[in-house]
Write a protein that holds these residues in place. Structure first.
Motif, PDB file in Angstrom:
ATOM      1  N   HIS A 200      -5.230   3.716   6.597  1.00  0.00           N
ATOM      2  CA  HIS A 200      -5.540   2.381   7.205  1.00  0.00           C
ATOM      3  C   HIS A 200      -4.985   1.168   6.440  1.00  0.00           C
ATOM      4  CE1 HIS A 200      -7.969   4.218  10.428  1.00  0.00           C
ATOM      5  NE2 HIS A 200      -8.471   4.769   9.315  1.00  0.00           N
ATOM      6  N   VAL A 201      -5.215   1.091   5.088  1.00  0.00           N
ATOM      7  CA  VAL A 201      -4.599   0.159   4.443  1.00  0.00           C
ATOM      8  C   VAL A 201      -3.055  -0.161   4.639  1.00  0.00           C
ATOM      9  CG1 VAL A 201      -3.957  -0.861   1.966  1.00  0.00           C
ATOM     10  CG2 VAL A 201      -6.332  -0.064   2.858  1.00  0.00           C
ATOM     11  N   LEU A 202      -2.390   1.164   4.481  1.00  0.00           N
ATOM     12  CA  LEU A 202      -0.765   1.108   4.899  1.00  0.00           C
ATOM     13  C   LEU A 202      -0.483   0.434   6.157  1.00  0.00           C
ATOM     14  CD1 LEU A 202       0.337   3.545   2.550  1.00  0.00           C
ATOM     15  CD2 LEU A 202       0.516   1.327   2.047  1.00  0.00           C
ATOM     16  N   ARG A 203      -1.008   0.973   7.121  1.00  0.00           N
ATOM     17  CA  ARG A 203      -0.940   0.692   8.602  1.00  0.00           C
ATOM     18  C   ARG A 203      -1.116  -0.652   9.028  1.00  0.00           C
ATOM     19  NH1 ARG A 203      -2.371   6.362  11.484  1.00  0.00           N
ATOM     20  NH2 ARG A 203      -0.563   7.399  10.716  1.00  0.00           N
ATOM     21  N   ALA A 204      -2.275  -1.076   8.394  1.00  0.00           N
ATOM     22  CA  ALA A 204      -2.521  -2.726   8.591  1.00  0.00           C
ATOM     23  C   ALA A 204      -1.633  -3.596   7.966  1.00  0.00           C
ATOM     24  CB  ALA A 204      -4.053  -2.977   8.129  1.00  0.00           C
ATOM     25  N   ALA A 205      -1.007  -2.941   6.957  1.00  0.00           N
ATOM     26  CA  ALA A 205       0.120  -3.878   6.031  1.00  0.00           C
ATOM     27  C   ALA A 205       1.538  -3.707   6.680  1.00  0.00           C
ATOM     28  CB  ALA A 205       0.092  -3.687   4.534  1.00  0.00           C
ATOM     29  N   ARG A 206       1.550  -2.867   7.788  1.00  0.00           N
ATOM     30  CA  ARG A 206       2.899  -2.520   8.488  1.00  0.00           C
ATOM     31  C   ARG A 206       3.756  -1.845   7.534  1.00  0.00           C
ATOM     32  NH1 ARG A 206       2.666  -8.581  10.322  1.00  0.00           N
ATOM     33  NH2 ARG A 206       3.798  -8.491   8.210  1.00  0.00           N
ATOM     34  N   LEU A 207       3.183  -0.868   6.687  1.00  0.00           N
ATOM     35  CA  LEU A 207       4.009  -0.041   5.748  1.00  0.00           C
ATOM     36  C   LEU A 207       3.836   1.545   6.509  1.00  0.00           C
ATOM     37  CD1 LEU A 207       3.112  -1.606   2.555  1.00  0.00           C
ATOM     38  CD2 LEU A 207       5.270  -1.473   3.545  1.00  0.00           C
ATOM     39  N   ASP A 208       3.808   1.559   7.891  1.00  0.00           N
ATOM     40  CA  ASP A 208       3.562   2.841   8.358  1.00  0.00           C
ATOM     41  C   ASP A 208       4.844   4.004   7.729  1.00  0.00           C
ATOM     42  OD1 ASP A 208       2.956   0.870  10.241  1.00  0.00           O
ATOM     43  OD2 ASP A 208       2.036   2.509  11.248  1.00  0.00           O
ATOM     44  N   CYS A 209       5.929   3.229   7.244  1.00  0.00           N
ATOM     45  CA  CYS A 209       6.926   4.275   6.737  1.00  0.00           C
ATOM     46  C   CYS A 209       6.694   4.814   5.374  1.00  0.00           C
ATOM     47  CB  CYS A 209       8.225   3.441   6.800  1.00  0.00           C
ATOM     48  SG  CYS A 209       8.004   2.146   5.436  1.00  0.00           S
ATOM     49  N   ILE A 210       5.687   4.613   4.894  1.00  0.00           N
ATOM     50  CA  ILE A 210       5.284   5.411   3.697  1.00  0.00           C
ATOM     51  C   ILE A 210       4.001   6.009   3.682  1.00  0.00           C
ATOM     52  CG2 ILE A 210       6.987   4.250   2.138  1.00  0.00           C
ATOM     53  CD1 ILE A 210       4.537   2.589   1.289  1.00  0.00           C
TER      54      ILE A 210
ATOM     55  N   ARG B 287       9.689  -5.300   8.759  1.00  0.00           N
ATOM     56  CA  ARG B 287       9.063  -6.385   7.941  1.00  0.00           C
ATOM     57  C   ARG B 287       8.086  -5.662   7.221  1.00  0.00           C
ATOM     58  NH1 ARG B 287       6.645 -11.995  10.218  1.00  0.00           N
ATOM     59  NH2 ARG B 287       5.299 -11.885   8.647  1.00  0.00           N
ATOM     60  N   THR B 288       7.899  -6.328   5.976  1.00  0.00           N
ATOM     61  CA  THR B 288       6.906  -5.759   5.119  1.00  0.00           C
ATOM     62  C   THR B 288       6.225  -7.137   4.621  1.00  0.00           C
ATOM     63  OG1 THR B 288       8.321  -6.250   3.279  1.00  0.00           O
ATOM     64  CG2 THR B 288       8.123  -4.074   4.090  1.00  0.00           C
ATOM     65  N   PRO B 289       4.870  -6.671   4.050  1.00  0.00           N
ATOM     66  CA  PRO B 289       3.987  -8.099   3.809  1.00  0.00           C
ATOM     67  C   PRO B 289       4.506  -8.972   2.567  1.00  0.00           C
ATOM     68  CG  PRO B 289       2.742  -5.827   3.851  1.00  0.00           C
ATOM     69  CD  PRO B 289       4.056  -5.584   4.175  1.00  0.00           C
ATOM     70  N   GLU B 290       4.439 -10.067   2.887  1.00  0.00           N
ATOM     71  CA  GLU B 290       5.183 -11.280   1.960  1.00  0.00           C
ATOM     72  C   GLU B 290       4.489 -11.597   0.903  1.00  0.00           C
ATOM     73  OE1 GLU B 290       6.009 -14.228   4.679  1.00  0.00           O
ATOM     74  OE2 GLU B 290       7.576 -12.971   5.938  1.00  0.00           O
ATOM     75  N   GLU B 291       3.137 -11.204   0.794  1.00  0.00           N
ATOM     76  CA  GLU B 291       2.202 -11.453  -0.360  1.00  0.00           C
ATOM     77  C   GLU B 291       1.734 -10.334  -1.009  1.00  0.00           C
ATOM     78  OE1 GLU B 291       1.225 -14.767  -1.159  1.00  0.00           O
ATOM     79  OE2 GLU B 291       2.751 -15.383   0.422  1.00  0.00           O
ATOM     80  N   PRO B 292       1.416 -10.369  -2.214  1.00  0.00           N
ATOM     81  CA  PRO B 292       0.953  -9.253  -2.957  1.00  0.00           C
ATOM     82  C   PRO B 292      -0.531  -8.978  -2.520  1.00  0.00           C
ATOM     83  CG  PRO B 292       1.181 -11.201  -4.516  1.00  0.00           C
ATOM     84  CD  PRO B 292       1.786 -11.539  -3.342  1.00  0.00           C
ATOM     85  N   TRP B 293      -1.146  -7.806  -2.706  1.00  0.00           N
ATOM     86  CA  TRP B 293      -2.544  -7.566  -2.375  1.00  0.00           C
ATOM     87  C   TRP B 293      -2.867  -6.244  -3.219  1.00  0.00           C
ATOM     88  CZ3 TRP B 293      -2.254  -2.736  -0.343  1.00  0.00           C
ATOM     89  CH2 TRP B 293      -1.358  -2.296   0.553  1.00  0.00           C
ATOM     90  N   SER B 294      -4.124  -6.102  -3.403  1.00  0.00           N
ATOM     91  CA  SER B 294      -4.753  -4.945  -3.966  1.00  0.00           C
ATOM     92  C   SER B 294      -6.063  -4.599  -3.221  1.00  0.00           C
ATOM     93  CB  SER B 294      -5.098  -5.180  -5.546  1.00  0.00           C
ATOM     94  OG  SER B 294      -3.894  -5.593  -6.091  1.00  0.00           O
ATOM     95  N   TYR B 295      -6.108  -3.183  -3.231  1.00  0.00           N
ATOM     96  CA  TYR B 295      -7.524  -2.896  -2.792  1.00  0.00           C
ATOM     97  C   TYR B 295      -7.965  -1.621  -3.853  1.00  0.00           C
ATOM     98  CZ  TYR B 295      -6.809  -4.518   1.791  1.00  0.00           C
ATOM     99  OH  TYR B 295      -6.534  -5.457   3.077  1.00  0.00           O
ATOM    100  N   GLY B 296      -9.013  -1.595  -3.995  1.00  0.00           N
ATOM    101  CA  GLY B 296      -9.795  -0.551  -4.826  1.00  0.00           C
ATOM    102  C   GLY B 296     -10.983   0.241  -4.195  1.00  0.00           C
TER     103      GLY B 296
END
Length: 147
Positions: free
Chosen positions: A30-40, A2-11
């Motif tokens: 931390h950003v990727l884990r919070a977004a459930r994108l641990d695989c990358i 399951r990946t995030p369904e909305e676009p987002w940006s951090y700077g």
């Protein structure tokens, strides 16, 4: 998956400080884990380390890192802006060289990568943005077994 369904940006503005590389790695993790994108996470940390290190080594000013997610098509883009002049190219480091492999690693491990020149000689401005993209693996359709 399951990946995030909305676009987002951090700077993240980063000072010209060798500790910035570790701060950026921790932030992207931390950003990727919070977004459930641990695989990358591991690949993103490696590649952003290379780009931020290049910005630190080749400039004397602060830099900026952006992290952007687009759900359709799913893709994660990291961009590192710095004030350095000249456009980097992947090099061919010799076996005994201690540096010179960073962009080759970025090229090999990312889906896409590139450089955008922001130099305006008339205004006395130099700079560039080096970026890469990573796509999370697609999930297998439900109901398929592991054969």
């Amino acid at each position: 998956m399951r990946t995030p369904e909305e676009p987002w940006s951090y700077g993240l503005f980063i000072p010209h400080d060798p500790r910035a590389v570790g701060v950026v790695r921790a932030t992207i993790r931390h950003v990727l884990r919070a977004a459930r994108l641990d695989c990358i996470v591991d690949t993103a940390e490696l590649l952003v380390s290379e780009l931020v290190t290049n910005a630190y080594r080749n400039t004397t000013t602060d830099a900026y890192v952006s992290m952007d997610w687009e759900p359709t098509p799913s893709g994660f883009r990291v961009t590192v802006w710095d004030s350095g002049c000249g456009l980097p190219q992947p090099g061919a480091a010799a076996a005994e060289d201690e540096s010179g492999r960073g962009l080759a690693i970025v090229e090999s491990c990312s889906e896409t990568w590139g450089v955008q020149d922001y130099t305006d000689k008339d205004a006395g401005v130099t700079g560039k943005a080096v970026w890469f993209t990573l796509n999370p693996p697609t999930a297998f359709p439900t109901g398929l077994d592991d054969r």
